[in-house]
Design a protein around this motif. Sequence first.
Motif, PDB file in Angstrom:
ATOM      1  N   GLN A  40      -0.349   1.170  -1.244  1.00 46.99           N
ATOM      2  CA  GLN A  40      -0.544   0.738  -2.330  1.00 46.99           C
ATOM      3  C   GLN A  40       0.631   0.569  -3.142  1.00 46.99           C
ATOM      4  N   GLU A  41       1.376   1.748  -3.381  1.00 44.45           N
ATOM      5  CA  GLU A  41       2.602   1.707  -4.316  1.00 44.45           C
ATOM      6  C   GLU A  41       3.542   0.948  -3.796  1.00 44.45           C
ATOM      7  N   LEU A  42       3.713   1.239  -2.278  1.00 48.73           N
ATOM      8  CA  LEU A  42       4.947   0.533  -1.523  1.00 48.73           C
ATOM      9  C   LEU A  42       4.880  -0.913  -1.498  1.00 48.73           C
ATOM     10  N   VAL A  43       3.631  -1.542  -1.258  1.00 51.72           N
ATOM     11  CA  VAL A  43       3.445  -2.858  -1.529  1.00 51.72           C
ATOM     12  C   VAL A  43       3.611  -3.351  -2.847  1.00 51.72           C
ATOM     13  N   ARG A  44       3.262  -2.776  -4.094  1.00 55.77           N
ATOM     14  CA  ARG A  44       3.456  -3.277  -5.218  1.00 55.77           C
ATOM     15  C   ARG A  44       5.044  -3.248  -5.466  1.00 55.77           C
ATOM     16  N   ARG A  45       5.778  -2.184  -5.032  1.00 58.94           N
ATOM     17  CA  ARG A  45       6.968  -2.265  -5.173  1.00 58.94           C
ATOM     18  C   ARG A  45       7.906  -3.230  -4.108  1.00 58.94           C
ATOM     19  N   LYS A  46       7.149  -3.843  -3.478  1.00 53.56           N
ATOM     20  CA  LYS A  46       7.737  -4.705  -2.462  1.00 53.56           C
ATOM     21  C   LYS A  46       8.725  -4.305  -1.331  1.00 53.56           C
ATOM     22  N   PHE A  47       8.417  -2.875  -0.999  1.00 50.94           N
ATOM     23  CA  PHE A  47       9.142  -2.295   0.263  1.00 50.94           C
ATOM     24  C   PHE A  47       8.613  -3.055   1.352  1.00 50.94           C
ATOM     25  N   ALA A  48       9.682  -2.906   2.322  1.00 53.44           N
ATOM     26  CA  ALA A  48       9.684  -3.877   3.542  1.00 53.44           C
ATOM     27  C   ALA A  48       9.112  -2.983   4.795  1.00 53.44           C
ATOM     28  N   LEU A  49       9.071  -1.746   4.802  1.00 49.50           N
ATOM     29  CA  LEU A  49       8.862  -0.943   5.859  1.00 49.50           C
ATOM     30  C   LEU A  49       8.255   0.374   5.455  1.00 49.50           C
ATOM     31  N   LEU A  50       7.190   1.008   6.004  1.00 45.30           N
ATOM     32  CA  LEU A  50       6.835   2.201   6.326  1.00 45.30           C
ATOM     33  C   LEU A  50       6.915   2.776   7.307  1.00 45.30           C
ATOM     34  N   GLU A  51       8.127   3.556   7.547  1.00 44.69           N
ATOM     35  CA  GLU A  51       8.315   4.134   8.976  1.00 44.69           C
ATOM     36  C   GLU A  51       7.597   5.412   9.206  1.00 44.69           C
ATOM     37  N   CYS A  52       6.662   5.229  10.241  1.00 41.70           N
ATOM     38  CA  CYS A  52       5.801   6.629  10.567  1.00 41.70           C
ATOM     39  C   CYS A  52       6.358   7.500  11.755  1.00 41.70           C
ATOM     40  N   GLN A  53       7.314   7.320  12.048  1.00 40.85           N
ATOM     41  CA  GLN A  53       8.149   8.073  13.323  1.00 40.85           C
ATOM     42  C   GLN A  53       7.095   7.779  14.652  1.00 40.85           C
ATOM     43  N   PHE A  54       6.121   8.590  14.707  1.00 38.01           N
ATOM     44  CA  PHE A  54       5.044   8.492  16.135  1.00 38.01           C
ATOM     45  C   PHE A  54       3.842   7.934  15.762  1.00 38.01           C
ATOM     46  N   VAL A  78      16.411  -5.643   6.448  1.00 35.54           N
ATOM     47  CA  VAL A  78      15.933  -6.228   5.336  1.00 35.54           C
ATOM     48  C   VAL A  78      15.539  -5.268   4.178  1.00 35.54           C
ATOM     49  N   GLY A  79      14.875  -4.121   4.676  1.00 32.45           N
ATOM     50  CA  GLY A  79      14.299  -3.214   3.695  1.00 32.45           C
ATOM     51  C   GLY A  79      15.569  -2.405   3.241  1.00 32.45           C
ATOM     52  N   LEU A  80      16.424  -2.095   3.817  1.00 32.11           N
ATOM     53  CA  LEU A  80      17.660  -1.154   3.364  1.00 32.11           C
ATOM     54  C   LEU A  80      18.378  -2.226   2.287  1.00 32.11           C
ATOM     55  N   ALA A  81      18.438  -3.439   2.537  1.00 32.39           N
ATOM     56  CA  ALA A  81      19.156  -4.196   1.450  1.00 32.39           C
ATOM     57  C   ALA A  81      18.271  -4.216   0.151  1.00 32.39           C
ATOM     58  N   LEU A  82      17.198  -3.951   0.228  1.00 30.95           N
ATOM     59  CA  LEU A  82      16.364  -4.466  -0.981  1.00 30.95           C
ATOM     60  C   LEU A  82      16.813  -3.376  -2.325  1.00 30.95           C
ATOM     61  N   ASP A  83      16.726  -3.820  -3.437  1.00 31.55           N
ATOM     62  CA  ASP A  83      17.124  -2.929  -4.600  1.00 31.55           C
ATOM     63  C   ASP A  83      15.653  -2.538  -5.183  1.00 31.55           C
ATOM     64  N   VAL A  84      15.092  -1.470  -4.395  1.00 32.89           N
ATOM     65  CA  VAL A  84      13.736  -1.060  -5.177  1.00 32.89           C
ATOM     66  C   VAL A  84      13.993   0.452  -5.106  1.00 32.89           C
ATOM     67  N   TYR A  85      12.904   1.085  -5.972  1.00 29.95           N
ATOM     68  CA  TYR A  85      13.063   2.431  -6.067  1.00 29.95           C
ATOM     69  C   TYR A  85      11.863   2.914  -5.942  1.00 29.95           C
ATOM     70  N   PHE A  86      11.605   4.157  -5.605  1.00 25.72           N
ATOM     71  CA  PHE A  86      10.229   4.919  -5.464  1.00 25.72           C
ATOM     72  C   PHE A  86      10.671   6.522  -5.539  1.00 25.72           C
ATOM     73  N   PRO A  87      10.238   6.905  -6.582  1.00 31.48           N
ATOM     74  CA  PRO A  87       9.440   6.535  -7.602  1.00 31.48           C
ATOM     75  C   PRO A  87      10.283   6.067  -8.797  1.00 31.48           C
ATOM     76  N   ARG A  88       9.620   4.866  -9.368  1.00 31.31           N
ATOM     77  CA  ARG A  88      10.399   4.245 -10.345  1.00 31.31           C
ATOM     78  C   ARG A  88      10.364   5.091 -11.587  1.00 31.31           C
ATOM     79  N   LYS A  89      11.363   4.967 -12.337  1.00 34.04           N
ATOM     80  CA  LYS A  89      11.719   5.687 -13.739  1.00 34.04           C
ATOM     81  C   LYS A  89      11.076   4.913 -14.755  1.00 34.04           C
ATOM     82  N   ARG A  90      10.440   5.673 -15.532  1.00 34.18           N
ATOM     83  CA  ARG A  90       9.936   5.319 -16.680  1.00 34.18           C
ATOM     84  C   ARG A  90      10.850   4.946 -17.903  1.00 34.18           C
ATOM     85  N   ASP A  91      10.829   4.044 -18.933  1.00 34.48           N
ATOM     86  CA  ASP A  91      11.879   4.081 -19.951  1.00 34.48           C
ATOM     87  C   ASP A  91      12.483   5.221 -20.448  1.00 34.48           C
TER      88      ASP A  91
END
Length: 109
Positions: A40-54, A78-91
Amino acid sequence: AGDVLAGGLYGVAFGGVFFAESMFHRFTNCSKLALYYLVQELVRRKFALLECQFLTSHLKSLGAVEIPDSQYMKHLEVGLALDVYFPRKRDHGAPTSSISASLAGRRQL
């Protein structure tokens, strides 16, 4: 009871890609709940990929899918070029405590 760690997962994020490393639980199904909130959080932050390994039967039951290497590499680029962060810092600079993702993909090694 209070501050008991019930379960979770861990990994590392680079740009818009979260590389999941391992899931754990002390109480039944708590790792599934952690994965749900991560997605849910990765979708909200517009991540491109969740890598699960296996791809395991457990991850399949949670909606993970195997994708071809060529598609994986496109999502990775595409994902590596995105400027998104996890976790995001508050003000005030403290990291948020929420967890969430976009595409549930992985490749077979």
